[in-house]
Design a protein around this motif. Structure first.
Motif, mmCIF file in Angstrom:
data_model
loop_
_atom_site.group_PDB
_atom_site.id
_atom_site.type_symbol
_atom_site.label_atom_id
_atom_site.label_comp_id
_atom_site.label_asym_id
_atom_site.label_seq_id
_atom_site.Cartn_x
_atom_site.Cartn_y
_atom_site.Cartn_z
ATOM 1 N N ARG A 172 -9.178 8.712 -20.513
ATOM 2 C CA ARG A 172 -8.635 8.977 -19.186
ATOM 3 C C ARG A 172 -9.654 8.673 -18.090
ATOM 4 N N HIS A 173 -10.880 8.361 -18.482
ATOM 5 C CA HIS A 173 -11.928 7.993 -17.539
ATOM 6 C C HIS A 173 -12.236 6.514 -17.746
ATOM 7 N N PHE A 174 -12.076 5.723 -16.687
ATOM 8 C CA PHE A 174 -12.307 4.282 -16.755
ATOM 9 C C PHE A 174 -13.313 3.878 -15.687
ATOM 10 N N ASP A 175 -14.308 3.116 -16.120
ATOM 11 C CA ASP A 175 -15.421 2.714 -15.267
ATOM 12 C C ASP A 175 -15.274 1.237 -14.916
ATOM 13 N N THR A 176 -15.130 0.945 -13.630
ATOM 14 C CA THR A 176 -14.997 -0.434 -13.178
ATOM 15 C C THR A 176 -15.983 -0.678 -12.046
ATOM 16 N N ALA A 177 -15.969 -1.873 -11.492
ATOM 17 C CA ALA A 177 -16.844 -2.227 -10.367
ATOM 18 C C ALA A 177 -16.338 -3.527 -9.772
ATOM 19 N N THR A 178 -16.582 -3.709 -8.498
ATOM 20 C CA THR A 178 -16.242 -4.984 -7.870
ATOM 21 C C THR A 178 -16.915 -6.132 -8.617
ATOM 22 N N PHE A 179 -18.166 -5.919 -9.023
ATOM 23 C CA PHE A 179 -18.934 -6.955 -9.718
ATOM 24 C C PHE A 179 -18.286 -7.374 -11.019
ATOM 25 N N TYR A 180 -17.622 -6.450 -11.710
ATOM 26 C CA TYR A 180 -17.020 -6.761 -13.003
ATOM 27 C C TYR A 180 -15.771 -7.637 -12.881
ATOM 28 N N GLY A 181 -15.076 -7.542 -11.750
ATOM 29 C CA GLY A 181 -13.819 -8.273 -11.605
ATOM 30 C C GLY A 181 -12.669 -7.638 -12.363
ATOM 31 N N SER A 182 -12.822 -6.354 -12.733
ATOM 32 C CA SER A 182 -11.809 -5.696 -13.561
ATOM 33 C C SER A 182 -10.966 -4.677 -12.802
ATOM 34 N N GLU A 183 -11.151 -4.576 -11.492
ATOM 35 C CA GLU A 183 -10.402 -3.567 -10.735
ATOM 36 C C GLU A 183 -8.899 -3.840 -10.751
ATOM 37 N N GLU A 184 -8.519 -5.075 -10.531
ATOM 38 C CA GLU A 184 -7.084 -5.394 -10.476
ATOM 39 C C GLU A 184 -6.379 -5.143 -11.812
ATOM 40 N N PRO A 185 -6.893 -5.656 -12.945
ATOM 41 C CA PRO A 185 -6.215 -5.347 -14.214
ATOM 42 C C PRO A 185 -6.236 -3.865 -14.562
ATOM 43 N N LEU A 186 -7.293 -3.144 -14.176
ATOM 44 C CA LEU A 186 -7.315 -1.706 -14.425
ATOM 45 C C LEU A 186 -6.209 -1.014 -13.641
ATOM 46 N N GLY A 187 -6.035 -1.405 -12.389
ATOM 47 C CA GLY A 187 -4.968 -0.823 -11.588
ATOM 48 C C GLY A 187 -3.597 -1.069 -12.199
ATOM 49 N N LYS A 188 -3.386 -2.268 -12.723
ATOM 50 C CA LYS A 188 -2.103 -2.579 -13.355
ATOM 51 C C LYS A 188 -1.924 -1.792 -14.650
ATOM 52 N N ALA A 189 -3.022 -1.567 -15.372
ATOM 53 C CA ALA A 189 -2.946 -0.765 -16.600
ATOM 54 C C ALA A 189 -2.600 0.686 -16.280
ATOM 55 N N VAL A 190 -3.145 1.208 -15.182
ATOM 56 C CA VAL A 190 -2.813 2.572 -14.768
ATOM 57 C C VAL A 190 -1.318 2.664 -14.460
ATOM 58 N N ASP A 191 -0.809 1.688 -13.721
ATOM 59 C CA ASP A 191 0.629 1.661 -13.417
ATOM 60 C C ASP A 191 1.457 1.631 -14.695
ATOM 61 N N LYS A 192 1.029 0.800 -15.650
ATOM 62 C CA LYS A 192 1.762 0.679 -16.909
ATOM 63 C C LYS A 192 1.700 1.980 -17.706
ATOM 64 N N SER B 268 -11.489 -2.456 -2.773
ATOM 65 C CA SER B 268 -11.392 -2.020 -4.167
ATOM 66 C C SER B 268 -10.113 -1.222 -4.399
ATOM 67 N N LEU B 269 -9.783 -0.342 -3.468
ATOM 68 C CA LEU B 269 -8.568 0.466 -3.606
ATOM 69 C C LEU B 269 -7.315 -0.408 -3.573
ATOM 70 N N GLN B 270 -7.356 -1.439 -2.746
ATOM 71 C CA GLN B 270 -6.226 -2.367 -2.695
ATOM 72 C C GLN B 270 -6.056 -3.077 -4.035
ATOM 73 N N LYS B 271 -7.163 -3.508 -4.636
ATOM 74 C CA LYS B 271 -7.103 -4.167 -5.933
ATOM 75 C C LYS B 271 -6.612 -3.214 -7.019
ATOM 76 N N LEU B 272 -7.058 -1.970 -6.953
ATOM 77 C CA LEU B 272 -6.677 -0.964 -7.944
ATOM 78 C C LEU B 272 -5.259 -0.438 -7.720
ATOM 79 N N GLY B 273 -4.760 -0.589 -6.500
ATOM 80 C CA GLY B 273 -3.457 -0.033 -6.171
ATOM 81 C C GLY B 273 -3.481 1.483 -6.113
ATOM 82 N N LEU B 274 -4.630 2.036 -5.696
ATOM 83 C CA LEU B 274 -4.805 3.486 -5.655
ATOM 84 C C LEU B 274 -5.123 3.946 -4.236
#
Length: 227
Positions: free
Chosen positions: A48-68, A104-110
């Motif tokens: 339930r804890h996910f660690d991302t960063a702008t540098f990783y480029g994983s914010e957008e897919p993480l946000g979509k995974a949260v939605d899913k 970052s929030l826009q990419k995450l959708g949060l």
């Protein structure tokens, strides 16, 4: 499959954080659809804890995974998910911190992240936006910790980052002493961002450190939670 319940730790702010998190940094990063599927696997086994960063480029897919995960009923409310993200070194300028978090929030959708960290004690020129730009000629000579921290506090005051802190800083660093004036205590995160053998990971956990582990294999994810 019943998700494993992960113990929580209490941060300086009083906010609860799952004691084990899953890192999403990988170079190269898997295709977004692949990463989304991997993160859904992680939700299924109990992360339930996910660690991302702008540098990783994983914010957008993480946000979509949260939605899913919400769509699939794996989580019922936003309070069940703890998201950490981090400030890019090229955004480590007082006037760029808030816009960077909003991006970052826009990419995450949060609407907010649970923990927002200054990724490194390093400031790059604003135009240095990617891993390829992490070059000596783009490093700026000074690091305005006081100004950056005040901007981080503003993010917290606005409710966009519930807890703020630093990552990859040396604990006794003179830079950290510059924020002794701060109204909030720094949330220093001791993390382990590489995969380790289970016995070592258990020792880290028993020492009271909250590890961030990284494995994109579902069975290994489950084994890690068995500590």
């Amino acid at each position: 499959m019943e998700a494993k319940k992960i113990p929580e730790v209490i941060l300086n702010s009083g906010k609860k954080m799952p004691a084990i998190g899953l890192g999403t940094g990988s170079f190269p990063l898997p295709p977004h659809e692949t990463l989304i599927s991997i993160l859904i696997d992680a939700f299924e086994v109990g992360y339930r804890h996910f660690d991302t960063a702008t540098f990783y480029g994983s914010e957008e897919p993480l946000g979509k995974a949260v939605d899913k995960a919400f769509e699939l009923g794996l989580v019922k409310s936003r309070d069940e998910v703890f998201i950490t993200s981090k400030l890019l070194p090229s955004d480590a300028h007082p006037d760029l911190v808030l816009p960077a978090l909003k991006t970052s929030l826009q990419k995450l959708g949060l609407e907010y992240v649970d923990l927002y960290l200054i990724h490194w004690p390093l400031r790059l020129k604003p135009e240095a936006t990617g891993p390829a730009d992490m070059l000596k000629e783009n490093v700026m000579p000074s690091f305005d910790m006081k100004g950056i921290w005040e901007a981080m506090e503003e993010c917290c005051r606005l409710g966009l980052g519930k807890v703020i802190g630093v990552s990859n800083f040396v604990y006794e660093s003179p830079i950290l002493k510059e924020i002794a004036f701060a109204r909030q205590k720094t949330s220093l995160r001791k993390s382990m961002t590489c995969m380790v053998i289970q016995i070592a990971l258990r020792w880290i956990y028993e020492e009271g450190v909250s590890p961030i582990v990284r494995s994109f294999n579902k069975e290994e994810m489950k084994e890690t939670l068995n500590i």
